[in-house]
Scaffold this motif. Structure first.
Motif, PDB file in Angstrom:
ATOM      1  N   ARG A  93       0.838  -1.205   0.000  1.00 46.25           N
ATOM      2  CA  ARG A  93       0.000   0.000   0.000  1.00 46.25           C
ATOM      3  C   ARG A  93       0.873   1.256   0.000  1.00 46.25           C
ATOM      4  N   ARG A 101      -5.152  -8.245   0.063  1.00 47.47           N
ATOM      5  CA  ARG A 101      -5.967  -8.834   1.133  1.00 47.47           C
ATOM      6  C   ARG A 101      -5.945 -10.352   1.035  1.00 47.47           C
ATOM      7  N   ILE A 102      -6.131 -10.964   2.184  1.00 48.01           N
ATOM      8  CA  ILE A 102      -6.242 -12.417   2.231  1.00 48.01           C
ATOM      9  C   ILE A 102      -7.719 -12.785   2.303  1.00 48.01           C
ATOM     10  N   GLU A 103      -8.151 -13.705   1.467  1.00 44.17           N
ATOM     11  CA  GLU A 103      -9.525 -14.205   1.557  1.00 44.17           C
ATOM     12  C   GLU A 103      -9.575 -15.511   2.340  1.00 44.17           C
ATOM     13  N   LYS A 104      -8.595 -16.362   2.076  1.00 47.24           N
ATOM     14  CA  LYS A 104      -8.551 -17.648   2.779  1.00 47.24           C
ATOM     15  C   LYS A 104      -7.097 -18.004   3.011  1.00 47.24           C
ATOM     16  N   THR A 115      -6.421 -11.340  -2.763  1.00 46.70           N
ATOM     17  CA  THR A 115      -6.875 -10.395  -3.777  1.00 46.70           C
ATOM     18  C   THR A 115      -5.979  -9.167  -3.762  1.00 46.70           C
ATOM     19  N   THR A 166     -11.476  -6.856  -9.151  1.00 50.15           N
ATOM     20  CA  THR A 166     -10.336  -7.093  -8.271  1.00 50.15           C
ATOM     21  C   THR A 166      -9.588  -8.317  -8.799  1.00 50.15           C
ATOM     22  N   ARG A 168      -7.784 -11.768  -8.215  1.00 48.69           N
ATOM     23  CA  ARG A 168      -7.802 -12.811  -7.187  1.00 48.69           C
ATOM     24  C   ARG A 168      -6.753 -13.860  -7.554  1.00 48.69           C
TER      25      ARG A 168
ATOM     26  N   ALA B  85     -15.410 -10.210  -2.401  1.00 43.79           N
ATOM     27  CA  ALA B  85     -13.999 -10.279  -1.988  1.00 43.79           C
ATOM     28  C   ALA B  85     -13.794  -9.541  -0.667  1.00 43.79           C
ATOM     29  N   ASN B  86     -14.432  -8.375  -0.540  1.00 49.52           N
ATOM     30  CA  ASN B  86     -14.307  -7.602   0.710  1.00 49.52           C
ATOM     31  C   ASN B  86     -14.866  -8.383   1.898  1.00 49.52           C
ATOM     32  N   HIS B  89     -12.585 -11.229   2.842  1.00 48.57           N
ATOM     33  CA  HIS B  89     -11.421 -10.739   3.572  1.00 48.57           C
ATOM     34  C   HIS B  89     -11.826 -10.362   4.999  1.00 48.57           C
ATOM     35  N   GLN B 104      -5.751  -6.132  13.150  1.00 52.21           N
ATOM     36  CA  GLN B 104      -6.515  -6.055  11.897  1.00 52.21           C
ATOM     37  C   GLN B 104      -7.226  -4.707  11.804  1.00 52.21           C
ATOM     38  N   ASP B 107     -10.662  -0.993   6.014  1.00 52.82           N
ATOM     39  CA  ASP B 107     -10.654   0.357   5.431  1.00 52.82           C
ATOM     40  C   ASP B 107     -11.339   0.368   4.066  1.00 52.82           C
ATOM     41  N   PHE B 108     -12.313  -0.525   3.896  1.00 47.17           N
ATOM     42  CA  PHE B 108     -12.923  -0.592   2.563  1.00 47.17           C
ATOM     43  C   PHE B 108     -14.437  -0.721   2.625  1.00 47.17           C
TER      44      PHE B 108
END
Lengths: 179, 297
Positions: A93, A101-104, A115, A166, A168, B85-86, B89, B104, B107-108
């Motif tokens: 960032r 970001r982590i999804e899993k 993602t 986004t 992935r 996706a948000n 996450h 954690q 911010d979205f």
């Protein structure tokens, strides 16, 4: 920079040079368009000369080399997984690379779904109906290889260029199939 | 426009009308034979298919079924995929918070982000307060060493462990009463703090150093035999000497007794033996006229 032909990669972080000394007035940032100009003209030449598959593999491998160097020089690999991810998120960032970001995350099998939004490489590209971030695939694989000590296969599942908003990525240790 | 064209147009109109009502079930479309009309029918069929996929995905999303994978290459769903996706996450972040990671941040998600981050900040404050309370519960406020209560718990824990031989060292600060009486209690407190530093800097990271009384310290040395415990004692002696060379206000004298348990079992007897040897050391130092001499004895 490295010009001699060689078989083993010799790129090192220090090859990026002393940017502060070299660009005292212009500083260490540039426009995203300039980055993409290099990225996509280079990709175009590679695809034209070697075909899509080989070009993708070259970009993926370059990304892997970049990810390894980035991890070794910019990230704290002594942190636990969450700390490491937070560090990675923060660096990507801060450097305006993207919102990671982590999804899993399955820490036993090391299978991850991640993602990247507002991606430096692809967000805003025209629709191509296909994923295009091979360099990012390699970049993430390189980072996780340095952190875990294991080779990773990373595949982009969704991409801005394929019509998603986004990018992935699915990752798993090499030898356990393509994610 | 022939009869086939008219029939196809009628079918297309019916499909669009049904779609407007939210019914994306594809119906059978006849062919007209007119290329442009057939192409329109094919395009509408694709649109209906994508709308049906979108409806299914959005319904699943609205019910919180985040495990459902979004249909690939469905451009009608781009924004919903981003929301998906948000939320995924956010789910991962919440799992990490449940596992104790309070770093954690969201911010979205607009106002939700503010509320979520406030919640995390409150949890962090609560944890800090609990950590502080736990620390105060286990530590001596004057020296920052562990207190008697923690020392007792640690003895019981080590008794149940496998890190034998275990040595216990008891250390008693000499001359505290004299310093308190002549120089005041504030100076006496500083003497205790300096003695605590001398001891702490001479032991190892795994050793447990506690202040168990006014001028009494106890040290648990896990996985330590007698010879090694004596090395630790010698380091304390050297630190003590160094301090006394540099400090002109008062002299630190520490009487020390050591006992070792070679095998597992209750440590109370080891502690008693260390206490006896500490008094033997104090007596010997007093007899020799060393810094162990105490006017209150």
């Amino acid at each position: 920079m490295v010009k001699k032909e060689h078989s083993l990669y010799r790129f090192e972080w220090k090859n990026l040079g002393d940017i502060a000394a070299g660009r005292p007035n212009l500083g260490d940032t540039t426009h995203v368009a300039v980055y993409r100009l290099m990225q996509y003209t280079l990709r175009d030449v590679l695809v034209t000369r070697y075909g899509l598959e080989t070009a993708s593999e070259i970009l993926r491998e370059a990304g892997r080399l970049a990810g390894s160097e980035f991890c070794g020089n910019m990230l704290d690999t002594n942190l636990d997984f969450n700390g490491f991810i937070a560090d990675l998120q923060d660096k990507l960032r801060t450097l305006n690379v993207g919102i990671f970001r982590i999804e899993k995350a399955d820490l036993e099998s090391l299978e991850l779904v991640m993602t990247i939004s507002e991606d430096l490489d692809c967000s805003g590209l025209p629709m191509l109906d296909d994923t295009i971030c091979e360099y990012d695939e390699g970049f993430l694989a390189g980072i996780f290889k340095v952190y875990t000590g294991k080779e990773f296969n990373v595949r982009e599942v969704d991409c801005w260029a394929s019509g998603e908003r986004t990018c992935r990525f699915a990752a798993k240790p090499a030898g356990e199939g393509i994610p | 426009m022939n009869e086939h064209d008219q029939r196809l147009l009628r079918e297309l109109t019916e499909q669009v009308t049904r779609a407007v009502r939210g019914d994306f079930t594809p119906g059978m479309l006849s062919r007209s034979g007119e290329a442009q009309l057939d192409a329109l029918a094919d395009a509408l069929a694709r649109l209906m298919e994508e709308l049906a996929q979108a409806q299914e995905f959005i319904t699943a999303l609205s019910m919180g079924r985040l495990d459902m994978e979004p249909p690939p290459r469905n451009h009608l769903l781009s924004s919903f995929k981003q929301l998906h996706a948000n939320l995924r996450h956010l789910t991962w972040q919440t799992q990490q918070i449940a596992a104790g990671d309070l770093n954690q941040r969201v911010d979205f998600l607009g106002e939700f982000s503010v509320a979520f981050n406030s919640l995390i900040a409150a949890l962090r404050e609560k944890r800090t307060a609990e950590d502080r309370l736990r620390y105060m519960n286990n530590h001596d406020s004057l020296t920052d060493l562990y207190n008697r209560s923690y020392f007792t718990e640690e003895m019981e824990r080590i008794e149940r462990g496998r890190r034998y031989p275990v040595s216990i060292m008891l250390a008693d600060l000499d001359g505290l009463k004299r310093v308190n009486d002549t120089l005041g209690h504030a100076v006496g407190d500083r003497l205790i703090q300096h003695a605590a530093q001398v001891i702490r800097h001479s032991v190892r990271g795994d050793d447990v150093v506690a202040r168990i009384g006014g001028d009494e310290f106890a040290i648990i040395l896990p996985a330590t035999d007698t010879a090694t415990a004596h090395e630790v004692r010698d380091r304390i002696r050297r630190s003590e000497e160094l301090f006394n060379l540099e400090c002109r206000n008062y002299v630190i004298g520490i009487s020390i007794g050591i006992a070792t348990a070679e095998q597992g079992g209750p440590l109370a007897e080891v502690l008693r033996l260390a206490d006896k040897r500490m008094y033997d050391d104090k007596f010997a130092r007093k007899k020799a006229g060393g810094p162990g001499r105490r006017e209150d004895e």
